[in-house]
Design a protein around this motif. Structure first.
Motif, mmCIF file in Angstrom:
data_model
loop_
_atom_site.group_PDB
_atom_site.id
_atom_site.type_symbol
_atom_site.label_atom_id
_atom_site.label_comp_id
_atom_site.label_asym_id
_atom_site.label_seq_id
_atom_site.Cartn_x
_atom_site.Cartn_y
_atom_site.Cartn_z
ATOM 1 N N SER A 131 0.950 -1.503 -0.230
ATOM 2 C CA SER A 131 0.023 0.083 0.211
ATOM 3 C C SER A 131 0.644 0.935 -0.331
ATOM 4 C CB SER A 131 -1.223 -0.236 0.924
ATOM 5 O OG SER A 131 -0.112 0.258 2.209
ATOM 6 N N GLN A 142 -8.629 3.202 -1.176
ATOM 7 C CA GLN A 142 -8.121 3.451 -2.651
ATOM 8 C C GLN A 142 -8.165 1.807 -3.424
ATOM 9 O OE1 GLN A 142 -5.287 3.648 0.351
ATOM 10 N NE2 GLN A 142 -6.435 5.335 -0.109
ATOM 11 N N THR A 143 -8.043 2.032 -4.311
ATOM 12 C CA THR A 143 -8.236 0.710 -5.881
ATOM 13 C C THR A 143 -6.979 0.280 -6.185
ATOM 14 O OG1 THR A 143 -9.019 1.672 -7.967
ATOM 15 C CG2 THR A 143 -10.730 1.252 -6.003
ATOM 16 N N GLU A 144 -7.225 -0.365 -6.896
ATOM 17 C CA GLU A 144 -6.295 -1.543 -7.980
ATOM 18 C C GLU A 144 -5.961 0.152 -8.797
ATOM 19 O OE1 GLU A 144 -8.325 -4.339 -5.896
ATOM 20 O OE2 GLU A 144 -8.717 -2.945 -7.463
ATOM 21 N N ILE A 180 -1.239 -6.012 -3.513
ATOM 22 C CA ILE A 180 -0.491 -4.819 -2.896
ATOM 23 C C ILE A 180 -1.702 -4.767 -1.406
ATOM 24 C CG2 ILE A 180 -1.214 -2.947 -2.874
ATOM 25 C CD1 ILE A 180 -2.369 -2.865 -6.572
ATOM 26 N N TYR A 182 -1.619 -4.433 2.200
ATOM 27 C CA TYR A 182 -2.010 -3.461 3.525
ATOM 28 C C TYR A 182 -1.182 -3.841 4.537
ATOM 29 C CZ TYR A 182 -4.049 -0.419 0.633
ATOM 30 O OH TYR A 182 -4.758 1.312 -0.123
ATOM 31 N N TYR A 246 -4.687 -7.377 -7.723
ATOM 32 C CA TYR A 246 -5.085 -7.553 -6.801
ATOM 33 C C TYR A 246 -5.175 -6.416 -4.782
ATOM 34 C CZ TYR A 246 -7.578 -10.700 -9.218
ATOM 35 O OH TYR A 246 -7.632 -12.018 -10.582
ATOM 36 N N ILE A 247 -5.561 -5.314 -4.015
ATOM 37 C CA ILE A 247 -5.811 -5.536 -3.592
ATOM 38 C C ILE A 247 -5.928 -6.090 -2.639
ATOM 39 C CG2 ILE A 247 -7.166 -3.447 -1.435
ATOM 40 C CD1 ILE A 247 -6.063 -1.619 -3.289
ATOM 41 N N GLY A 292 -7.678 0.016 2.398
ATOM 42 C CA GLY A 292 -7.957 -0.591 0.780
ATOM 43 C C GLY A 292 -9.427 -0.480 0.540
ATOM 44 N N ALA A 294 -10.826 -4.045 -0.803
ATOM 45 C CA ALA A 294 -10.910 -5.125 -1.342
ATOM 46 C C ALA A 294 -12.103 -5.971 -2.396
ATOM 47 C CB ALA A 294 -10.406 -6.353 -0.297
#
Length: 326
Positions: A131, A142-144, A180, A182, A246-247, A292, A294
Motif C-alpha cells: 500500500s 484506494q483501489t487497484e 497490493i 496493506y 488485487y488489493i 484499501g 478489496a
C-alpha cells in the motif's frame, strides 16, 4: 504434487504461506540467505519435523542480488508457482538504507522476472507489493486503479517493481500478479514493526522487565489485517484463470493508539502510564489514510479477511506473554 518456490520464506508471510501450501498438498521450496539462522527462524517448527523437511519442504541458498544462484535454483526446482516475498520491507529503515532497499526490492524483482522469462516453462508469479505505493493518495479508500504516489524509498522501490510486473505480464505473456498488501501483522511480525513492538512491551512491562515504551506518532492510522488472511489471498490469486492485480486489505483504519489500548488492556494496564513520545521515531513523511478497497479480491477470488483487528492484537499480545514464560 504441485510445486511452489517462495523467496523470503523465512519471513512472516513466507512462514504462513509455507504452512498453507503444505496443507494444500504442495511441495514447497524456499530461498534463504546464507546469513539466515533456520534454527531460530519462523520455520523452525517445520525445519525440525523429519516428516516435512527435505521431504515436502526444501530450502535453497540464494539471494536477490545474486542472479546466478536464483537461476540455478529455478532451473533445478522448475516450480509451477513462484511467490516473491523477499525484500527490505521496513518503511522507516528505507530512509536509512535507500540504496539497499532499492537494490533488493526493485532490482531484485527485475532480476527474478528476467530469469522467469527465460525458463522453459514459465511458472505463475506472485509479487507481494505494498500500500506504500499510494503514499499520499488522491482518494480513499484506494483501489487497484488509484495512481501511485509513494512518499518513501520503500514505496518508490515497490512502485518500480509493481510496474515492471505489469510490463512483463503484458509484453512477455507471464502469468504475473501484483498483490497490493496493506499492513498485515501476526505474532511472527518482525520486532522492529510497531504492532509487535507494542505487544511485546506490554507483556514486558506487565512482567516488570521494562518500564517505558518510546513511540513516534500514536495518532498514525493503518489498515491492519492478519498475515494468515493475506497469504490466503496470494494463493487464491495464482489459482485464478487469468493474472491480474488485487488489493488485500480490511478496509478499516485503526490508530497506533488503538493497538496500545488493546495490548495494554489485555494486561490490565493503562498505556498512558508507560508510553513516551520520541521525536526521533517520527517518520520524515507519513502516508495519509492508506485504507484499501478489496472489492475486486472479494468478487473475483472469493477472498475475505477472517480475523478482525481486536482478535489480531489479542493473539499477538497473548503470544508475547506466552513467550515470556518459555
Amino acid at each position: 504434487m504441485p510445486s511452489a518456490l517462495i523467496t523470503g520464506i523465512t519471513g512472516q508471510d513466507g512462514s504462513y504461506l509455507t504452512e498453507l501450501l503444505l496443507a494444500q498438498g504442495y511441495e514447497v521450496h524456499g530461498t534463504v540467505r546464507r546469513t539466515s539462522s533456520l534454527e531460530r527462524s519462523r520455520l523452525a517448527h517445520l525445519y525440525h519435523d523429519a516428516s516435512i523437511h527435505n521431504r515436502r519442504l526444501f530450502l535453497h541458498y540464494a539471494d536477490l542480488d545474486d542472479p546466478t544462484t536464483l537461476r540455478r535454483v529455478l532451473h533445478k526446482v522448475a516450480p509451477q508457482e513462484v511467490n516473491h516475498l523477499a525484500g527490505q520491507s521496513h518503511v522507516g529503515l528505507s530512509f536509512e538504507i535507500p540504496e539497499t532497499t532499492c537494490e533488493f526490492t526493485a532490482m531484485g524483482t527485475l532480476r527474478l522476472l528476467e530469469i522467469l522469462r527465460d525458463l522453459p516453462a514459465m511458472p505463475r508469479f506472485f509479487h507481494a507489493t505494498s500500500s506504500e505505493l499510494f503514499g499520499r493518495p488522491t482518494e480513499s479508500p484506494q483501489t487497484e486503479s488509484t495512481p501511485f504516489a509513494p512518499v518513501n524509498p520503500y514505496g518508490c522501490a515497490k512502485a518500480f517493481a509493481t510496474q515492471l510486473v505489469k510490463v512483463y505480464r503484458e509484453a512477455h505473456g507471464l502469468f504475473a500478479v501484483n498483490g497490493i498488501l496493506y499492513n498485515h501483522e501476526s505474532p511472527r511480525r518482525g520486532e522492529g514493526f510497531v504492532t509487535r513492538k507494542i505487544c511485546r512491551a506490554a507483556a514486558e512491562i506487565k512482567a516488570g522487565r521494562q518500564h517505558t515504551l518510546k513511540l513516534g506518532d500514536t495518532s498514525a492510522q493503518r489498515d491492519w489485517g492478519h498475515a494468515r488472511d493475506t497469504v490466503r489471498g496470494m494463493w487464491l490469486a495464482l489459482q485464478h484463470d487469468t493474472p491480474d492485480d488485487y488489493i488485500f486489505a480490511t478496509g478499516r483504519l485503526h490508530r497506533v493508539q488503538d493497538v496500545l489500548e488493546l495490548a495494554f488492556h489485555a494486561h490490565g494496564l493503562h498505556w498512558q502510564d508507560y508510553v513516551e513520545t520520541d521525536p526521533h521515531l517520527m517518520r520524515p513523511a507519513e502516508p495519509l489514510h492508506l485504507v484499501g478497497d478489496a472489492t475486486k479480491a472479494r468478487t473475483v477470488l472469493g477472498w475475505e479477511p477472517e480475523t478482525d483487528f481486536a482478535a489480531l492484537i489479542r493473539e499477538m499480545t497473548l503470544a508475547e506473554l506466552d513467550a515470556l514464560h518459555h
